[in-house]
Write an enzyme that holds these catalytic residues in place. Structure first.
Site, mmCIF file in Angstrom:
data_model
loop_
_atom_site.group_PDB
_atom_site.id
_atom_site.type_symbol
_atom_site.label_atom_id
_atom_site.label_comp_id
_atom_site.label_asym_id
_atom_site.label_seq_id
_atom_site.Cartn_x
_atom_site.Cartn_y
_atom_site.Cartn_z
ATOM 1 C CB ALA A 277 38.478 38.997 34.162
ATOM 2 C CB CYS A 278 37.228 37.584 40.043
ATOM 3 S SG CYS A 278 36.911 38.643 40.786
ATOM 4 N N GLY A 279 34.451 36.711 39.362
ATOM 5 C CA GLY A 279 33.303 36.151 39.434
ATOM 6 C C GLY A 279 32.468 37.450 39.670
#
Lengths: 483, 96
Positions: B10-12
């Site tokens: 997960a990231c932005g």
């Protein structure tokens, strides 16, 4: 054949190759120079070429679909919305594919090393991917002036400016997001900090408003499924634009044709929202080896010093305040695009990057969703002015970077970084004053840096760093001249 | 041959930093002989996608108590402590 003819021949050949081939070749050479292994460097260079072909295909689909409907809206409704928001993936590809983009990696690394050695920055910017922001400004300036050297120097100044912003906001970001040792030298996130600090101060003075906040979780539950999912958002925008643009023709085209046109536009734009990021993932994958080598190269030279590691603001975007404020800002921004007088921009692909614009507002406002939305609304409203003004240059840069443009196409722009003051100030100054414009920019940066280095704690508290009195109080006026 | 493990990264934006992390995990697991599939997502999507994952690696704040172990992946971006985090991920994936 004389030597000059030979050189001209080389130049013609390079021009004929175009950015899709040149950039991979340049990346390969830089990667080897920074110590990447041969096979890895070669593969990543090819991946970058592949990514450019993919991005070009998707931009073509987006550009064609939106050009058709924007022409229909102009012809049928007299609504002049002929500048299309093609999103930061397109902007990044145009920037890296430009003549400045070829050189931006060594330039930004050199600027960073020089500033570290002179102790003018604490940030070691290892976020090679986001060097595209520097190239973006450079490529706009080349389009405006036709002079590569002006664009290269502008990119270098932008790289230095982002290091300053990274240092300035670092203590606030580290404290609020709990990220020790990190700073954010990110073009899109820094630009509106000088606006956010005084606005937050103003809100502090207004009884009632200063006590308002909102619950991030409730907002995410309400707005998340539509405005938080780019695919659904793309579909909805496509359907609405299609109805607006094609409905007046319905007598001529017939209902079934109308329905088909609207549904096709909806699915096409949903497809763009899904495919464009995938293509950029490929570009990103190609840049990993050179990015890793650059990081190791830089860290070896900075060892023993206390430095901040400069990273992408993507690492901040997961924060609930940022996500929920951005969700609310999506419909607000669309509304602004409809009601602002003189606006010609249709918002589309970059509705997903509003979190990047507001991420550093969160430490300044202590994560207050209402305040982030207010400041974000002002930033977007101002942004439309910059976007309308920058669109011709950005369109020209896309042509120069060999992207395929449909006949009679709409102009293009993107929220990152077309809605920001930084590229507008840079291009306006340099287009009219050329070298003198660049000297003014350097002088402004030097002045701001001088005052910051004299009183870093004061500046950092103003940006939301803990300690001392409440943020805003005795802080120095954020220099409006920085961007 | 053990079953393929799913790592949610997960990231932005699910584009930039998560690609760096996902590729690093894939390379390390290939070397360690662990069959693995990575899936990139945005932080906001983690709660929905967590059910299908054996492990979550994230570069941005995500909700805790998802019933799946969560590992901080910032080290992949800073380069500091990257080997330890990779080791942690591999050990987590070797379980059961």
């Amino acid at each position: 054949m004389s030597f000059l003819d030979f050189l001209q021949g080389v130049q013609d050949f390079l021009n004929a190759l175009g950015s899709f081939v040149l950039l991979p070749i340049f990346i390969f050479i830089f990667a080897i120079a920074l110590g990447t292994k041969l096979g890895r460097a070669f593969r990543s260079a090819v991946v970058i070429g592949v990514a450019f072909v993919g991005i070009n295909l998707v931009i073509g689909l987006m550009w064609n679909s939106l050009t058709d409907v924007s022409q229909a809206m102009v012809n049928n409704l007299g609504i002049q919305r002929d500048i299309v928001d093609v999103g930061w993936p397109s902007a990044a590809a145009i920037a890296f594919g430009s003549s400045v983009g070829l050189w931006v990696i060594p330039i930004a690394l050199a600027v960073n090393i020089v500033m570290l050695v002179l102790r003018l920055t604490k940030t070691l910017n290892v976020d090679v991917w986001n060097f595209w922001h520097f190239a973006f400004i450079g490529s706009l300036i080349v389009s405006a002036t036709g002079k590569l050297e002006l664009g290269l120097v502008a990119a270098a100044i932008m790289a230095a400016l982002m290091l300053f912003f990274a240092d300035w906001t670092a203590p606030a970001v580290q404290d609020f997001y709990n990220l020790p040792g990190i700073s954010i030298p990110h073009g899109t996130s820094s630009a509106y900090v000088p606006l956010a600090i005084p606005l937050n101060w103003v809100i502090d003075q207004i009884p009632g408003l200063r006590d308002l906040d909102a619950d991030p979780e409730a907002i995410q539950k309400t707005f998340g499924p539509t405005f938080g999912d780019p695919m659904i958002l793309g579909l909805i925008i496509g359907l609405i634009l299609g109805i607006l643009g094609f409905f007046p023709d319905i007598a001529e085209s017939g209902f079934t044709q109308f329905l088909a046109d609207v549904l096709k536009l909806g699915v096409n734009l949903a497809a763009v929202m899904v495919l464009l990021p995938r293509m950029v993932q490929i570009l990103m994958e190609g840049l990993i080896p050179i990015s890793e080598s650059a990081r190791e190269f830089m860290q070896k030279r900075a060892s023993g010093r206390e430095v901040y590691i400069g990273l992408d603001s993507a690492i901040l975007i997961g924060h609930p305040s940022v996500i929920s404020a951005s969700l609310i800002l999506v419909p607000i921004s669309i509304l602004l695009s409809v009601i602002l007088p003189g606006n010609r921009v249709i918002l589309f692909a970059d509705l997903a990057v509003i979190p990047f614009v507001v991420a550093i507002f969160a430490p300044i406002t202590r994560g207050n969703v209402v305040r982030i939305v207010i400041i974000g609304t002002v930033a977007m409203a101002v942004g439309f002015f910059f976007a309308n003004s920058l669109a011709p240059l950005m369109t020209e840069s896309a042509v120069a970077a060999n992207f395929d443009i449909p006949e009679g196409a709409a102009m293009i722009v993107s929220i990152a970084d077309g809605f920001l003051p930084t590229p507008w100030v840079f291009t306006t100054l340099v287009a009219s004053l050329q070298w003198i414009g660049l000297i003014i920019l350097i002088a402004l940066l030097a002045v701001v840096l001088f005052f910051y280095l004299r009183n870093p704690e004061g500046w950092e508290r103003a940006a939301g760093a803990p300690g001392g009195s409440a943020a805003g109080g005795e802080a120095p006026a954020p220099a409006g001249g920085t961007d | 041959m053990s079953k393929e493990k799913v790592v949610l990264v997960a990231c932005g934006t699910a584009i930039a930093t998560s690609t760096v992390v996902a590729k690093a995990i894939e390379e390390a697991c290939k070397e360690a002989g662990i069959p693995v599939r990575t899936r990139q997502c945005k932080a906001a999507e983690v709660p929905t996608l967590a059910k299908e994952a054996d492990l979550i690696v994230t570069t941005t704040p995500v909700a805790q108590d998802l019933g799946v172990p969560v590992i901080q992946g910032l080290a992949f971006l800073t380069g500091i402590g990257k080997d330890q985090v990779l080791q942690q991920i591999i050990e987590e994936l070797k379980k059961d």
